[in-house]
Design a protein around this motif. Sequence first.
Motif, PDB file in Angstrom:
ATOM      1  N   SER A   1     -12.085   1.493 -67.072  1.00 59.66           N
ATOM      2  CA  SER A   1     -11.228   2.847 -67.649  1.00 59.66           C
ATOM      3  C   SER A   1     -10.845   3.563 -66.620  1.00 59.66           C
ATOM      4  CB  SER A   1     -12.130   3.466 -68.677  1.00 59.66           C
ATOM      5  OG  SER A   1     -12.546   2.590 -69.837  1.00 59.66           O
ATOM      6  N   TYR A   2     -11.526   3.983 -65.468  1.00 63.76           N
ATOM      7  CA  TYR A   2     -11.510   4.881 -64.443  1.00 63.76           C
ATOM      8  C   TYR A   2     -10.447   4.259 -63.677  1.00 63.76           C
ATOM      9  CZ  TYR A   2     -12.146   8.948 -61.291  1.00 63.76           C
ATOM     10  OH  TYR A   2     -11.842  10.028 -60.741  1.00 63.76           O
ATOM     11  N   GLU A   3     -10.478   3.238 -63.390  1.00 64.38           N
ATOM     12  CA  GLU A   3      -9.280   2.423 -62.303  1.00 64.38           C
ATOM     13  C   GLU A   3      -8.029   2.505 -62.984  1.00 64.38           C
ATOM     14  OE1 GLU A   3      -8.399  -1.754 -60.239  1.00 64.38           O
ATOM     15  OE2 GLU A   3      -9.882  -1.640 -61.499  1.00 64.38           O
ATOM     16  N   GLU A   4      -8.139   2.247 -64.239  1.00 65.16           N
ATOM     17  CA  GLU A   4      -6.726   2.766 -65.279  1.00 65.16           C
ATOM     18  C   GLU A   4      -6.273   3.843 -65.134  1.00 65.16           C
ATOM     19  OE1 GLU A   4      -7.255  -0.741 -68.656  1.00 65.16           O
ATOM     20  OE2 GLU A   4      -7.872   1.346 -69.215  1.00 65.16           O
ATOM     21  N   TYR A   5      -7.131   4.869 -64.945  1.00 64.32           N
ATOM     22  CA  TYR A   5      -6.652   6.313 -64.824  1.00 64.32           C
ATOM     23  C   TYR A   5      -6.077   6.633 -63.275  1.00 64.32           C
ATOM     24  CZ  TYR A   5      -7.883  11.118 -63.050  1.00 64.32           C
ATOM     25  OH  TYR A   5      -7.726  12.052 -62.604  1.00 64.32           O
ATOM     26  N   MET A   6      -6.565   6.102 -62.171  1.00 70.98           N
ATOM     27  CA  MET A   6      -6.306   6.177 -61.232  1.00 70.98           C
ATOM     28  C   MET A   6      -4.768   5.497 -60.652  1.00 70.98           C
ATOM     29  SD  MET A   6      -7.993   8.214 -59.034  1.00 70.98           S
ATOM     30  CE  MET A   6      -9.519   8.868 -58.831  1.00 70.98           C
ATOM     31  N   VAL A   7      -4.599   4.340 -61.345  1.00 73.79           N
ATOM     32  CA  VAL A   7      -3.522   3.614 -61.303  1.00 73.79           C
ATOM     33  C   VAL A   7      -2.309   4.455 -61.875  1.00 73.79           C
ATOM     34  CG1 VAL A   7      -2.023   1.820 -62.096  1.00 73.79           C
ATOM     35  CG2 VAL A   7      -4.379   1.519 -61.178  1.00 73.79           C
ATOM     36  N   ALA A   8      -2.586   5.418 -63.017  1.00 78.03           N
ATOM     37  CA  ALA A   8      -1.846   6.081 -63.522  1.00 78.03           C
ATOM     38  C   ALA A   8      -1.289   7.308 -62.900  1.00 78.03           C
ATOM     39  CB  ALA A   8      -2.171   6.217 -65.081  1.00 78.03           C
ATOM     40  N   VAL A   9      -2.390   7.776 -62.155  1.00 72.11           N
ATOM     41  CA  VAL A   9      -2.276   9.084 -61.600  1.00 72.11           C
ATOM     42  C   VAL A   9      -1.045   8.871 -60.428  1.00 72.11           C
ATOM     43  CG1 VAL A   9      -3.289  10.812 -59.712  1.00 72.11           C
ATOM     44  CG2 VAL A   9      -4.430  10.224 -62.327  1.00 72.11           C
ATOM     45  N   ILE A  10      -1.483   7.428 -59.720  1.00 72.33           N
ATOM     46  CA  ILE A  10      -0.588   7.160 -58.525  1.00 72.33           C
ATOM     47  C   ILE A  10       0.858   7.157 -59.215  1.00 72.33           C
ATOM     48  CG2 ILE A  10       0.117   5.511 -57.019  1.00 72.33           C
ATOM     49  CD1 ILE A  10      -3.055   4.595 -57.146  1.00 72.33           C
ATOM     50  N   ALA A  11       1.197   6.589 -60.353  1.00 70.99           N
ATOM     51  CA  ALA A  11       2.680   6.336 -60.955  1.00 70.99           C
ATOM     52  C   ALA A  11       3.072   7.836 -61.288  1.00 70.99           C
ATOM     53  CB  ALA A  11       2.169   5.737 -62.308  1.00 70.99           C
ATOM     54  N   GLU A  12       2.092   8.642 -61.545  1.00 62.58           N
ATOM     55  CA  GLU A  12       2.451  10.098 -61.961  1.00 62.58           C
ATOM     56  C   GLU A  12       3.256  10.877 -60.754  1.00 62.58           C
ATOM     57  OE1 GLU A  12       0.908  14.291 -63.392  1.00 62.58           O
ATOM     58  OE2 GLU A  12      -0.522  12.685 -63.540  1.00 62.58           O
ATOM     59  N   ALA A  13       2.411  10.389 -59.635  1.00 64.17           N
ATOM     60  CA  ALA A  13       2.814  11.045 -58.123  1.00 64.17           C
ATOM     61  C   ALA A  13       4.110  10.343 -57.796  1.00 64.17           C
ATOM     62  CB  ALA A  13       1.934  10.750 -57.244  1.00 64.17           C
ATOM     63  N   GLU A  14       4.365   9.045 -58.194  1.00 65.32           N
ATOM     64  CA  GLU A  14       5.851   8.523 -57.716  1.00 65.32           C
ATOM     65  C   GLU A  14       6.931   9.254 -58.857  1.00 65.32           C
ATOM     66  OE1 GLU A  14       4.820   4.450 -58.774  1.00 65.32           O
ATOM     67  OE2 GLU A  14       4.050   4.048 -56.642  1.00 65.32           O
ATOM     68  N   ASP A  15       6.576   9.651 -60.174  1.00 65.04           N
ATOM     69  CA  ASP A  15       7.387  10.050 -60.966  1.00 65.04           C
ATOM     70  C   ASP A  15       7.912  11.667 -60.417  1.00 65.04           C
ATOM     71  OD1 ASP A  15       7.825   8.109 -62.699  1.00 65.04           O
ATOM     72  OD2 ASP A  15       6.672   9.143 -64.286  1.00 65.04           O
ATOM     73  N   ARG A  16       6.824  12.111 -59.877  1.00 72.21           N
ATOM     74  CA  ARG A  16       6.880  13.574 -59.455  1.00 72.21           C
ATOM     75  C   ARG A  16       7.759  13.363 -58.127  1.00 72.21           C
ATOM     76  NH1 ARG A  16       1.738  14.823 -59.612  1.00 72.21           N
ATOM     77  NH2 ARG A  16       1.313  14.028 -57.423  1.00 72.21           N
ATOM     78  N   ASN A  17       7.385  12.643 -57.270  1.00 72.98           N
ATOM     79  CA  ASN A  17       7.929  12.401 -55.972  1.00 72.98           C
ATOM     80  C   ASN A  17       9.467  12.099 -56.067  1.00 72.98           C
ATOM     81  OD1 ASN A  17       7.583  12.218 -52.996  1.00 72.98           O
ATOM     82  ND2 ASN A  17       8.231  10.106 -53.285  1.00 72.98           N
ATOM     83  N   ASN A  18       9.700  11.354 -57.062  1.00 73.70           N
ATOM     84  CA  ASN A  18      11.289  10.881 -57.376  1.00 73.70           C
ATOM     85  C   ASN A  18      11.800  12.089 -58.659  1.00 73.70           C
ATOM     86  OD1 ASN A  18      11.124   8.746 -55.991  1.00 73.70           O
ATOM     87  ND2 ASN A  18      10.170   7.464 -57.266  1.00 73.70           N
ATOM     88  N   THR A  19      11.249  12.925 -58.912  1.00 67.78           N
ATOM     89  CA  THR A  19      11.726  13.823 -59.960  1.00 67.78           C
ATOM     90  C   THR A  19      12.089  13.288 -61.356  1.00 67.78           C
ATOM     91  OG1 THR A  19      12.398  15.138 -58.136  1.00 67.78           O
ATOM     92  CG2 THR A  19      12.913  16.407 -60.064  1.00 67.78           C
TER      93      THR A  19
END
Length: 335
Positions: free
Chosen positions: A144-162
């Motif tokens: 479950s925690y690994e799924e969370y971390m993968v999602a946080v990376i994806a969120e950072a990518e969205d944030r980086n690309n606005t």
Amino acid sequence: MEFKLPDLHKSWPLPRIMSPWYEDVNSASADWVDSFSLFSPSHTKKFRQINVGLLASLTSPHHTKELLRAACDFTNILFAVDEITDVLGPEEVRGIAEIALDALRNPHKPRPEGEHCIGELHREFWCRTLSISSDTAARRFIKSYEEYMVAVIAEAEDRNNTTIRKSIDDYLSLRRFTGAIKPSYDMILLPLEIPDEILLDRRIVDLEFMSIDMVAVANDVVSFNVEQARGDIHNAIIVVQNQYKCSVQEAMDYINEWYQKRANDFLNAMTDLPECHDIKVRDQLKQYVFGLGNWVTGNYEWSFGSMRFFGADVDKVKQTGIVSLLPPRKYIVNA
């Protein structure tokens, strides 16, 4: 400009329940996190105002003192990770994720010298928790925690690309994981032993996702003002505004309708559980399902018991629902 928060829990039947261990556990857990000097003194003071112990005590009200401490430590970790990663790019977030996951997978291995202290924070937490955890919780948590971390990376990518997600469904496909709600549900399981074939039954999985959706979206509603002011785009209100080209109030009203339907679906689904021939397993499954509903209650109650979203105005906002829109930083709305 002002807007009115929807009363998401006007008809929600599950009551607020508070752990009797709140004061003791909150203080001990906060002191433990402070010992790592993750933040500056001023930031640490602000971090304490989140009142993490209150959230843990409302969402794990029936845990023993020892189990509540584990849940509280984990919740503190989540808020610390959120504070750290919210200002980082995707690759830096990936580095934090790799450290945290390695610490969880190897809790008895000393952390490398010079490593970010987030590694030792995770290691100490998991070492203590493993000694009191059920096999069920331990088995599920790291995945479950690994799924969370993968999602946080994806969120950072969205944030980086606005990048603003195109629809509420598209948004929820990521948001269900960025809030670390699923691993938080594993904290409910700390004293419970429930077979995988029961927990993986479609009816339980659906209940988990419905509960996660409500927790995540309720958080988005109450956090919207501060998040839009600092330029965040990972928020259901912003997604709805972008999707339907509507005002803040219209987006709030839309989300309220969506939330009420989700809540009704969840309450109805609580009555249709997998058949358990073992009485002990049946009772523990009922405890877990109650815990999913109680997380919805506890998270929402904490939002108005913490200064995280409304500061000194929290009592006024709780009473009236009226919020003054903060001036936002500019963010790009993508089609």
